[in-house]
Design an enzyme around this catalytic site. Structure first.
Site, PDB file in Angstrom:
ATOM      1  N   LYS A  35      41.915  52.363  27.802  1.00 28.68           N
ATOM      2  CA  LYS A  35      41.578  53.015  29.068  1.00 28.68           C
ATOM      3  C   LYS A  35      41.199  51.956  30.115  1.00 28.68           C
ATOM      4  CE  LYS A  35      36.660  53.487  28.052  1.00 28.68           C
ATOM      5  NZ  LYS A  35      35.576  54.350  27.608  1.00 28.68           N
ATOM      6  N   ARG A 136      27.717  64.588  29.237  1.00 28.58           N
ATOM      7  CA  ARG A 136      28.782  64.057  30.095  1.00 28.58           C
ATOM      8  C   ARG A 136      29.981  64.980  29.962  1.00 28.58           C
ATOM      9  NH1 ARG A 136      31.159  57.932  29.371  1.00 28.58           N
ATOM     10  NH2 ARG A 136      32.095  58.871  27.523  1.00 28.58           N
ATOM     11  N   TYR A 287      28.962  31.077  54.667  1.00 30.00           N
ATOM     12  CA  TYR A 287      28.435  32.042  55.640  1.00 30.00           C
ATOM     13  C   TYR A 287      26.920  31.935  55.757  1.00 30.00           C
ATOM     14  CZ  TYR A 287      32.770  34.678  56.171  1.00 30.00           C
ATOM     15  OH  TYR A 287      34.050  35.053  56.487  1.00 30.00           O
ATOM     16  N   MET A 335      35.216  36.389  50.647  1.00 30.44           N
ATOM     17  CA  MET A 335      36.136  37.376  50.081  1.00 30.44           C
ATOM     18  C   MET A 335      37.177  36.705  49.185  1.00 30.44           C
ATOM     19  SD  MET A 335      38.617  40.103  52.029  1.00 30.44           S
ATOM     20  CE  MET A 335      37.300  41.028  52.792  1.00 30.44           C
TER      21      MET A 335
END
Ligand SMILES: *Cc1c(COP(=O)(O)O)cnc(C)c1O
Length: 394
Positions: A35, A136, A287, A335
């Site tokens: 999964k 769940r 930054y 990023m």
């Protein structure tokens, strides 16, 4: 190609599957959990590898993943762990996916789709999930009777397995697990009392298998004329879940010790040095200048950023590996880039390989290391490796 990639050792995955199957034998069948795009490792690479390792069952998240798994592995049973979304029952049948179901509407949609497809009575296998305490997915034991009617003899649906998820198999006292198993035992009694028969008792993740639950699960299954199945995920990818320190009164179960020795990491996450620069004392880095060079330094720019899954909060508080040494991350992670301090590491140059997860020289960095540094778990570390990080089989 931008040099930020993950190498997937498909042979290691095959061997991990064989080890887990051997650990479960002769007590239980092992389903390979693929999964979440094979825990971020690539379904395309990992599902066939699991099948080569001997897996007859694959566990996927959704019908979409199931359709992909079906085309990769035409002969495997594919279990859809999160059920199907409304409107997807016909597709699940068409691609011979086996849904986990627990809501009445799921059984009703599945039955309607099966009838529409002309399915014979009992020809569509379903794994019924029981909520034994996690709140769940799963039917609450008190709501079972309505479910039973959906498996009447004339129905195309067949109750192939009864399934639950152990939510605390790694906990020290084991009480939650005992309570869940006791509830399951009672539910199985009610199912046979209702005249229904299921072939499989489908219970347990990596922690359950590694802690030695295969035998007790098989014993419980046998009491109800069933066979046991376990569903390890993390261990298949070579990462051993961490247990509470007091688990089993501090004595490591033999199966856990064996797993630590045998399981091999499947994924290595790598990037490269884009360039190296020398900066004077006082230079600000990244930054907002959160890092200021305290002395003349050598900094290497690395092609990995938070859009690749390197968590931004690791800026100035984690390290990557280059030239077989630990190089501290300095300043904020961008990023698409990050900066490491290579002042103390001789000879680093553009093109050098940088390790985010994996081994280099005598050093290793694991998903557990990332998880500890970011307050999460290895499962999340693997699955947040960005989609643009190319997975390549090696
Ligand atoms: C993810 C999952 C597993 C596998 O868990 P691991 O801890 O990765 O072994 C097993 N069963 C269910 C229902 C799951 O969602």
């Amino acid at each position: 190609m931008r040099p930020c990639w993950a190498e997937i050792r498909t042979r290691a995955l095959e061997e991990n599957f064989r080890f887990l199957a051997h650990l479960a034998a002769p007590h239980a069948e092992v389903l390979a959990m693929v999964k979440g795009n094979a825990y971020g490792h690539s379904l395309t690479l990992c599902a066939p590898a699991a099948v080569r390792g001997g897996a007859r069952w694959l566990g996927v998240t959704s019908v979409e993943e199931g359709i992909a798994a079906r085309s990769l592995c035409p002969g495997a049973r594919v279990l859809v762990l999160s059920g199907f979304a409304s409107g997807q029952a016909a597709a699940a049948l068409q691609f011979q996916l086996t849904p986990i179901a627990w809501e009445l509407w799921q059984l009703d949609e599945l039955e309607a789709a099966a009838r529409a497809a002309g399915a014979a009575p009992g020809s569509v296998p379903v794994h019924l999930e029981i909520d034994t305490g996690m709140s769940r997915q799963g039917v609450l034991p008190g709501e079972l009777s309505a479910i039973f009617t959906r498996f009447a003899p004339a129905s195309p649906l067949r109750l192939e397995a009864v399934m639950t998820h152990l939510f605390a198999a790694d906990e020290a006292d084991g009480q939650a697990t005992q309570q869940q198993l006791a509830r399951m035992d009672e539910v199985l009694g009610r199912i046979s009392a209702a005249g229904l028969f299921a072939e499989w008792l489908n219970v347990g993740n990596s922690a359950a298998l590694l802690s030695g639950l295969a035998r007790p699960l098989a014993e419980m299954a046998a009491r109800h004329g069933m066979k046991a199945m376990l569903r390890p995920g993390l261990a298949l990818y070579g990462a051993v879940p961490e247990f509470d320190p007091g688990f089993n009164a501090g004595a490591e179960p033999p199966s856990l010790a064996a797993a630590r020795a045998a399981l091999q990491p499947v994924l290595e996450w790598k990037s490269k040095v884009v360039g190296v620069r020398s900066v004077p004392a006082g230079a600000v880095v990244g930054y907002n200048g959160t890092f200021v060079a305290t002395e003349p330094m050598r900094l290497a720019l690395v092609a990995v950023g938070y859009a690749d899954g390197l968590v931004r909060s690791l800026g100035s508080r984690f390290h990557l590996l280059v030239a077989g040494e630990r190089a501290p991350l300095v300043g904020r992670i961008s990023m698409d880039q990050s900066i490491i301090d290579v002042t103390e590491i001789a000879g680093v140059q553009a093109g050098d390989e940088v390790i985010l997860i994996g081994a280099q020289g005598g050093e290793t960095l694991t998903a557990h290391d990332h998880a500890r540094a970011t307050g999460t778990i290895p499962w999340e570390v693997f699955t947040r490796i960005g989609a643009r990080v190319t997975r390549t089989a090696v």
